[in-house]
Design an enzyme around this catalytic site. Structure first.
Site, PDB file in Angstrom:
ATOM      1  N   HIS A 129      41.453  64.156 -54.621  1.00 30.13           N
ATOM      2  CA  HIS A 129      40.228  63.130 -55.507  1.00 30.13           C
ATOM      3  C   HIS A 129      40.778  62.178 -56.227  1.00 30.13           C
ATOM      4  O   HIS A 129      40.468  61.358 -56.611  1.00 30.13           O
ATOM      5  CB  HIS A 129      39.235  64.097 -56.156  1.00 30.13           C
ATOM      6  CG  HIS A 129      38.770  65.240 -55.517  1.00 30.13           C
ATOM      7  ND1 HIS A 129      38.834  66.817 -55.457  1.00 30.13           N
ATOM      8  CD2 HIS A 129      37.503  65.046 -54.649  1.00 30.13           C
ATOM      9  CE1 HIS A 129      38.107  67.389 -54.627  1.00 30.13           C
ATOM     10  NE2 HIS A 129      37.214  66.210 -54.089  1.00 30.13           N
ATOM     11  N   SER A 136      39.361  71.777 -51.941  1.00 29.00           N
ATOM     12  CA  SER A 136      39.018  72.488 -52.837  1.00 29.00           C
ATOM     13  C   SER A 136      38.886  73.934 -52.340  1.00 29.00           C
ATOM     14  O   SER A 136      38.947  74.776 -53.132  1.00 29.00           O
ATOM     15  CB  SER A 136      37.716  72.158 -53.521  1.00 29.00           C
ATOM     16  OG  SER A 136      37.716  70.648 -53.981  1.00 29.00           O
ATOM     17  N   GLY A 141      33.340  68.184 -57.366  1.00 29.67           N
ATOM     18  CA  GLY A 141      34.226  68.883 -58.450  1.00 29.67           C
ATOM     19  C   GLY A 141      35.433  69.624 -57.925  1.00 29.67           C
ATOM     20  O   GLY A 141      35.992  69.493 -56.728  1.00 29.67           O
ATOM     21  N   ASP A 193      37.953  64.301 -44.609  1.00 33.46           N
ATOM     22  CA  ASP A 193      36.690  64.288 -43.960  1.00 33.46           C
ATOM     23  C   ASP A 193      36.095  63.346 -42.794  1.00 33.46           C
ATOM     24  O   ASP A 193      35.327  62.431 -43.193  1.00 33.46           O
ATOM     25  CB  ASP A 193      35.658  64.887 -45.001  1.00 33.46           C
ATOM     26  CG  ASP A 193      35.858  66.137 -45.796  1.00 33.46           C
ATOM     27  OD1 ASP A 193      35.606  67.194 -45.174  1.00 33.46           O
ATOM     28  OD2 ASP A 193      36.101  65.931 -47.022  1.00 33.46           O
ATOM     29  N   GLN A 204      23.851  70.830 -48.611  1.00 33.84           N
ATOM     30  CA  GLN A 204      24.897  70.345 -47.363  1.00 33.84           C
ATOM     31  C   GLN A 204      25.554  71.809 -46.990  1.00 33.84           C
ATOM     32  O   GLN A 204      26.657  71.900 -46.238  1.00 33.84           O
ATOM     33  CB  GLN A 204      25.762  69.454 -47.666  1.00 33.84           C
ATOM     34  CG  GLN A 204      26.762  69.858 -48.831  1.00 33.84           C
ATOM     35  CD  GLN A 204      27.883  68.635 -48.929  1.00 33.84           C
ATOM     36  OE1 GLN A 204      27.342  67.501 -49.746  1.00 33.84           O
ATOM     37  NE2 GLN A 204      28.946  68.559 -48.919  1.00 33.84           N
ATOM     38  N   GLN A 252      32.568  63.073 -42.004  1.00 38.57           N
ATOM     39  CA  GLN A 252      31.859  62.545 -43.157  1.00 38.57           C
ATOM     40  C   GLN A 252      31.856  61.069 -43.264  1.00 38.57           C
ATOM     41  O   GLN A 252      31.014  60.257 -43.566  1.00 38.57           O
ATOM     42  CB  GLN A 252      32.174  63.258 -44.461  1.00 38.57           C
ATOM     43  CG  GLN A 252      31.460  62.825 -45.563  1.00 38.57           C
ATOM     44  CD  GLN A 252      31.856  63.745 -46.785  1.00 38.57           C
ATOM     45  OE1 GLN A 252      31.259  64.783 -46.856  1.00 38.57           O
ATOM     46  NE2 GLN A 252      32.624  63.543 -47.672  1.00 38.57           N
TER      47      GLN A 252
HETATM   48  O1  PAF Z   1      32.801  65.380 -49.556  1.00 38.48           O
HETATM   49  C1  PAF Z   1      32.139  65.885 -50.476  1.00 38.48           C
HETATM   50  O2  PAF Z   1      32.627  66.552 -51.598  1.00 38.48           O
HETATM   51  C2  PAF Z   1      30.960  65.858 -50.449  1.00 38.48           C
HETATM   52  O3  PAF Z   1      30.671  66.125 -49.089  1.00 38.48           O
HETATM   53  C3  PAF Z   1      30.022  64.689 -51.022  1.00 38.48           C
HETATM   54  C4  PAF Z   1      30.672  63.423 -50.285  1.00 38.48           C
HETATM   55  C5  PAF Z   1      30.478  64.515 -52.621  1.00 38.48           C
HETATM   56  C6  PAF Z   1      28.629  64.945 -50.986  1.00 38.48           C
HETATM   57  O4  PAF Z   1      28.125  65.837 -51.683  1.00 38.48           O
END
Ligand code: PAF
Length: 280
Positions: free
Chosen positions: A37, A186, A31, A150, A61, A153
């Site tokens: 996004h 965010s 969010g 990220d 996380q 990630q």
């Molecule tokens: O990048 C994010 O916002 C979060 O790490 C994700 C991929 C939604 C997992 O909670």
């Protein structure tokens, strides 16, 4: 646009669309949607029949001293932005449903999660991996979209999807920046006005880094030192790490042979910011 909270309803929604031969794209988010996004939602809109945006602030996380409680939450604004950008569904499960008290499965990511942010946020990528795994099982997308901001990630999720034969295509989309270069996040809302000015140095340092590589600098240690000097020229910035690695394996580079990922994390006041650049 539909807002789905129940896990089973989400599974039924995709099953229906898949049975009609439709493709499904997922944008996993926590969010507080911003232009970064929205660029993922627009990319998914171009490539899929059905676009699902998940909004779930994932507790597993966040470390004990991190910003889980503070993390901005506003489903109404997020839903409006997602719809305007082309989403068909918002999937907004509850923490109770995602993590029932008798849950006993975990995921441990190996070496890919050890360096960079993983070194300073122990368990973070295991938390990302389990929630993304669950979201993939619930939404059952053909493609999933993640922001390159990220960078680690993206690689962790790619590796998990490949290792566990998930059959989901992982799409990484470019970093979206403010006019002055600050990567959208965010967490930027936490910055006080004077900290927001200091934050410009992150992208400036990365651009300088790119110039040094173009000028044929060879030694990653020299580059790291130059970047550190730029960042630390502002006393408001505390460098957590500056890493120069291969963009996929994330292994540290011994010399500056492309492709190169320069990734950094800093604190400005109590706000942790990350940014990176890939030089090809
Ligand atoms: O990048 C994010 O916002 C979060 O790490 C994700 C991929 C939604 C997992 O909670």
């Amino acid at each position: 646009m539909k807002i789905i909270h129940q896990l089973k309803e989400m599974q039924r929604d995709t099953a229906l669309h898949r049975s009609e031969g439709k493709s499904v794209g997922l944008i996993p988010t926590m969010g507080a949607l911003h232009e970064g996004h929205l660029s993922l939602i627009r990319a998914a809109r171009q490539e899929n029949d059905r676009v699902v945006v998940s909004i779930f602030v994932n507790p597993t996380q966040f470390g004990a001293n991190e910003d889980f409680d503070l993390y901005p939450r506003n489903l109404v604004t997020d839903a409006k932005l997602a719809e305007e950008s082309g989403a068909d569904v918002i999937f907004n499960p509850s923490a109770k449903d995602m993590y029932p008290s008798d849950l006993c499965t975990s995921i441990t990511m190996g070496s890919i999660a050890e360096g960079l942010c993983g070194r300073y946020r122990p368990g973070h990528f295991d938390g990302v991996a389990i929630v993304v795994n669950k979201l993939f099982n619930l939404v059952n997308p053909h493609r999933a979209y993640f922001g390159q901001k990220d960078a680690q990630q993206v690689q962790v999720i790619r590796k998990m999807a490949e290792d566990l034969n998930m059959g989901v295509e992982i799409v990484a989309c470019p970093i979206i920046r403010e006019a002055d270069g600050l990567a959208m996040s965010s967490r930027n809302v936490y910055l006080k006005p004077e900290e927001r000015i200091s934050a410009r140095l992150l992208s400036q340092a990365l651009r300088e880094g790119q110039e040094w590589v173009k000028k044929d600098l060879q030694d990653p240690e020299v580059l790291r030192e130059k970047l550190r000097q730029i960042l630390e020229s502002d006393p408001a910035i505390q460098v957590q790490y500056i890493e120069i690695v291969h963009p996929e394996s994330l292994h540290p580079l011994k010399n500056l042979e492309k492709p190169i990922l320069i990734a950094l994390a800093v604190f400005i006041g109590s706000t942790r910011l990350i940014d990176n650049i890939i030089i090809t």
